[in-house]
Design a protein around this motif. Sequence first.
Motif, PDB file in Angstrom:
ATOM      1  N   ALA A   1       0.855  -1.187   0.000  1.00  0.00           N
ATOM      2  CA  ALA A   1       0.000   0.000   0.000  1.00  0.00           C
ATOM      3  C   ALA A   1       0.889   1.235   0.000  1.00  0.00           C
ATOM      4  N   ALA A   2       0.433   2.271  -0.716  1.00  0.00           N
ATOM      5  CA  ALA A   2       1.176   3.524  -0.743  1.00  0.00           C
ATOM      6  C   ALA A   2       0.904   4.307   0.534  1.00  0.00           C
ATOM      7  N   SER A   3       1.906   5.025   1.000  1.00  0.00           N
ATOM      8  CA  SER A   3       1.744   5.858   2.192  1.00  0.00           C
ATOM      9  C   SER A   3       2.702   7.031   2.098  1.00  0.00           C
ATOM     10  N   PRO A   4       2.500   8.072   2.925  1.00  0.00           N
ATOM     11  CA  PRO A   4       3.433   9.209   2.913  1.00  0.00           C
ATOM     12  C   PRO A   4       4.866   8.807   3.249  1.00  0.00           C
ATOM     13  N   LEU A   5       5.028   7.659   3.910  1.00  0.00           N
ATOM     14  CA  LEU A   5       6.366   7.194   4.271  1.00  0.00           C
ATOM     15  C   LEU A   5       6.952   6.253   3.223  1.00  0.00           C
ATOM     16  N   GLY A   6       6.229   6.088   2.122  1.00  0.00           N
ATOM     17  CA  GLY A   6       6.681   5.171   1.084  1.00  0.00           C
ATOM     18  C   GLY A   6       5.787   3.939   1.019  1.00  0.00           C
ATOM     19  N   GLU A   7       6.111   3.046   0.138  1.00  0.00           N
ATOM     20  CA  GLU A   7       5.319   1.833  -0.037  1.00  0.00           C
ATOM     21  C   GLU A   7       5.541   0.887   1.145  1.00  0.00           C
ATOM     22  N   VAL A   8       4.434   0.384   1.690  1.00  0.00           N
ATOM     23  CA  VAL A   8       4.517  -0.537   2.823  1.00  0.00           C
ATOM     24  C   VAL A   8       3.961  -1.890   2.416  1.00  0.00           C
ATOM     25  N   THR A   9       4.536  -2.940   2.973  1.00  0.00           N
ATOM     26  CA  THR A   9       4.077  -4.299   2.701  1.00  0.00           C
ATOM     27  C   THR A   9       2.989  -4.674   3.706  1.00  0.00           C
ATOM     28  N   LEU A  10       1.877  -5.179   3.194  1.00  0.00           N
ATOM     29  CA  LEU A  10       0.781  -5.611   4.053  1.00  0.00           C
ATOM     30  C   LEU A  10       1.147  -6.952   4.693  1.00  0.00           C
ATOM     31  N   ALA A  11       1.021  -7.025   5.996  1.00  0.00           N
ATOM     32  CA  ALA A  11       1.413  -8.235   6.719  1.00  0.00           C
ATOM     33  C   ALA A  11       0.662  -9.445   6.168  1.00  0.00           C
ATOM     34  N   PRO A  12       1.350 -10.391   5.526  1.00  0.00           N
ATOM     35  CA  PRO A  12       0.653 -11.513   4.889  1.00  0.00           C
ATOM     36  C   PRO A  12      -0.097 -12.383   5.876  1.00  0.00           C
ATOM     37  N   GLU A  13       0.380 -12.487   7.131  1.00  0.00           N
ATOM     38  CA  GLU A  13      -0.296 -13.336   8.105  1.00  0.00           C
ATOM     39  C   GLU A  13      -1.633 -12.748   8.547  1.00  0.00           C
ATOM     40  N   VAL A  14      -1.851 -11.456   8.284  1.00  0.00           N
ATOM     41  CA  VAL A  14      -3.130 -10.806   8.605  1.00  0.00           C
ATOM     42  C   VAL A  14      -3.975 -10.628   7.352  1.00  0.00           C
ATOM     43  N   TYR A  15      -3.411  -9.975   6.345  1.00  0.00           N
ATOM     44  CA  TYR A  15      -4.183  -9.623   5.156  1.00  0.00           C
ATOM     45  C   TYR A  15      -4.507 -10.834   4.294  1.00  0.00           C
ATOM     46  N   GLY A  16      -3.623 -11.830   4.255  1.00  0.00           N
ATOM     47  CA  GLY A  16      -3.895 -13.017   3.447  1.00  0.00           C
ATOM     48  C   GLY A  16      -5.176 -13.715   3.856  1.00  0.00           C
ATOM     49  N   PRO A  17      -5.292 -14.194   5.092  1.00  0.00           N
ATOM     50  CA  PRO A  17      -6.521 -14.887   5.497  1.00  0.00           C
ATOM     51  C   PRO A  17      -7.745 -13.973   5.520  1.00  0.00           C
ATOM     52  N   LEU A  18      -7.552 -12.694   5.842  1.00  0.00           N
ATOM     53  CA  LEU A  18      -8.697 -11.781   5.851  1.00  0.00           C
ATOM     54  C   LEU A  18      -9.270 -11.609   4.451  1.00  0.00           C
ATOM     55  N   LEU A  19      -8.401 -11.395   3.471  1.00  0.00           N
ATOM     56  CA  LEU A  19      -8.866 -11.226   2.099  1.00  0.00           C
ATOM     57  C   LEU A  19      -9.432 -12.523   1.545  1.00  0.00           C
ATOM     58  N   ASP A  20      -8.857 -13.642   1.924  1.00  0.00           N
ATOM     59  CA  ASP A  20      -9.409 -14.925   1.493  1.00  0.00           C
ATOM     60  C   ASP A  20     -10.834 -15.104   2.012  1.00  0.00           C
ATOM     61  N   PHE A  21     -11.068 -14.694   3.247  1.00  0.00           N
ATOM     62  CA  PHE A  21     -12.407 -14.810   3.838  1.00  0.00           C
ATOM     63  C   PHE A  21     -13.414 -13.928   3.108  1.00  0.00           C
ATOM     64  N   LEU A  22     -12.954 -12.776   2.632  1.00  0.00           N
ATOM     65  CA  LEU A  22     -13.845 -11.822   1.966  1.00  0.00           C
ATOM     66  C   LEU A  22     -13.935 -12.035   0.458  1.00  0.00           C
ATOM     67  N   ALA A  23     -13.246 -13.041  -0.056  1.00  0.00           N
ATOM     68  CA  ALA A  23     -13.099 -13.199  -1.504  1.00  0.00           C
ATOM     69  C   ALA A  23     -14.406 -13.495  -2.228  1.00  0.00           C
ATOM     70  N   ASP A  24     -15.475 -13.865  -1.489  1.00  0.00           N
ATOM     71  CA  ASP A  24     -16.749 -14.126  -2.157  1.00  0.00           C
ATOM     72  C   ASP A  24     -17.491 -12.844  -2.513  1.00  0.00           C
ATOM     73  N   ASN A  25     -16.947 -11.689  -2.103  1.00  0.00           N
ATOM     74  CA  ASN A  25     -17.551 -10.383  -2.389  1.00  0.00           C
ATOM     75  C   ASN A  25     -18.966 -10.260  -1.855  1.00  0.00           C
ATOM     76  N   ARG A  26     -19.229 -10.954  -0.740  1.00  0.00           N
ATOM     77  CA  ARG A  26     -20.503 -10.837  -0.028  1.00  0.00           C
ATOM     78  C   ARG A  26     -20.275 -10.085   1.289  1.00  0.00           C
ATOM     79  N   PRO A  27     -21.327  -9.515   1.862  1.00  0.00           N
ATOM     80  CA  PRO A  27     -21.165  -8.806   3.145  1.00  0.00           C
ATOM     81  C   PRO A  27     -20.856  -9.768   4.285  1.00  0.00           C
ATOM     82  N   HIS A  28     -19.967  -9.346   5.175  1.00  0.00           N
ATOM     83  CA  HIS A  28     -19.620 -10.107   6.366  1.00  0.00           C
ATOM     84  C   HIS A  28     -19.445  -9.140   7.529  1.00  0.00           C
ATOM     85  N   ALA A  29     -19.968  -9.512   8.695  1.00  0.00           N
ATOM     86  CA  ALA A  29     -19.750  -8.705   9.888  1.00  0.00           C
ATOM     87  C   ALA A  29     -18.306  -8.855  10.341  1.00  0.00           C
TER      88      ALA A  29
END
Length: 526
Positions: A332-360
């Motif tokens: 992700a871009a930021s004022p401090l430069g490009e940052v890497t999204l923590a794969p151990e957090v963003y990977g499973p979170l995005l996988d859970f949301l990959a159906d493009n349906r609403p989730h609480a």
Amino acid sequence: MSDWTSGYVADVEYTTGYFTELNPVRFPIGLLNAGYAPPRIENACELGFGQGMSIAMHAAAQPHVNWFGDDFNPDHVLFARWLNDSAGASADLTDESFEQFCKRDDLPMFDSIGLHGIWSWVTPQNRDIIVDFINRKLNVGGVVYCSYNVMPGWATAAPIRELLAMHARMTAGKGMGSGEKMEAALTFVGEMFDRDPVFLAANPQARDKFEQLKTMPRGYLSHEYMNTSWYPMYFNDIADIFGEAKLEFACSASYQEAVEEIQLTAPQRAWLAGIDNEPFRETMRDFMRNNQFRKDYWVKGGFAMPQAERIERIRDVRIVLLNVRANIPETAASPLGEVTLAPEVYGPLLDFLADNRPHAIRDIEIALQDKGVQFGQVLQAVMLLAGSGHLGFAQSDAQIAAARPRTRKMNTVLMQRAELQDGLSYLASPVTGGAIAISRIDQMFLKGWIDGLPEPRQWADKVWQVLEQSGHRALKDGKPVETSEENREAIAEAADKFQATLLPLFQGLEIAVREKSSPVGRKGAR
């Protein structure tokens, strides 16, 4: 003849854009994260709605809200009313001056008032009218969204703006439109820069800013730079003015800014934390980042929630992925430069949301517990992904159901328009309560699917017929394709890609809906 424009550019159209920050469906997460109780939105107002894409989309996709809007330009209002009528919505849209609109005695008390791109460009008299209107007509606990130019980010660019406006005002030929005046002003300033003025030596960033301006649409530049009124302010000055309407700053509407670790260095954060006065602290934050533009939410009578209640309400917020899972970058871009999204957090979170349906959010938290992901990490990821445009917020099931007939009706009209002319690059989602960007070609593919054509090749053939009749060509690697057969193949490849990637996304957002199919999210939806 009176000047109904009050010095605002009116002879060129404002950009037809959708601004998600105006969408009340996204208010709760920002306010809750900042510690405030979000209001229930029943009556909403947008002042200076431009072409009206945002308010028309919200009126269509949020029928439980009564929408009111005003823009001084009758051309804008006609277009907004056409959009509104296409959905069978009932927004009250007028072309009155702010003074006329704000004095109306038939307006309700509002829970939300939106000000996108007007505060820095209206006269001081109109700003006084707006502040008085907010003071009188915003409910206690209500939200104001406001975007505006701020200092010190304009310290270098402000002289360029003044030069452009001065040239247009003092030397442009009679009968020239605003776009032509802007073109002439850009040429003039370029000639000055070519002669190495000492100003450039003292302000080396001015050249880069000018080169950037030259690449922008002239209509946009005219609205941004050539109005008689143009007032970038320091944040503390705006806080003082809004304080007269009993408003206090809640949070940035650019949600990625809530993740301060990627916005400011550790010494900067520590220093700012020692400043008790919030308006002064926000002003100093703008100095740290040299901000030119802010998007903020303000509240009238902020209610500080108990921590436990705040967290539970955050867990109830529903989110939905607005992008194809595979297309979301790992950085992700930021004022401090490009940052890497923590794969151990963003990977499973995005996988859970990959159906493009609403989730609480609570369901995500539960699903990721065995992976060691905690609530705070989920919330931070939500704010960053939302601020990056990859993630949106979903209405309740009842609100989605109520919105379906209107959004389907509006989208039908917009997709028909895409076949007849260039079209508009948005369709309405009952899930998000707002608009989703979609290209003209993809709208035509989607229409082919909705019309029951079973194969992507058939959608492609229909698209090629439309393009060929209008003298347009498909693009491949950024270049027009020449022969008819090559065009068919290029469009067919795009249709296959649409079916494999974007169609499931638009199904999840309930934009891709066939008349006889059951609602998305229930058995048989696909």
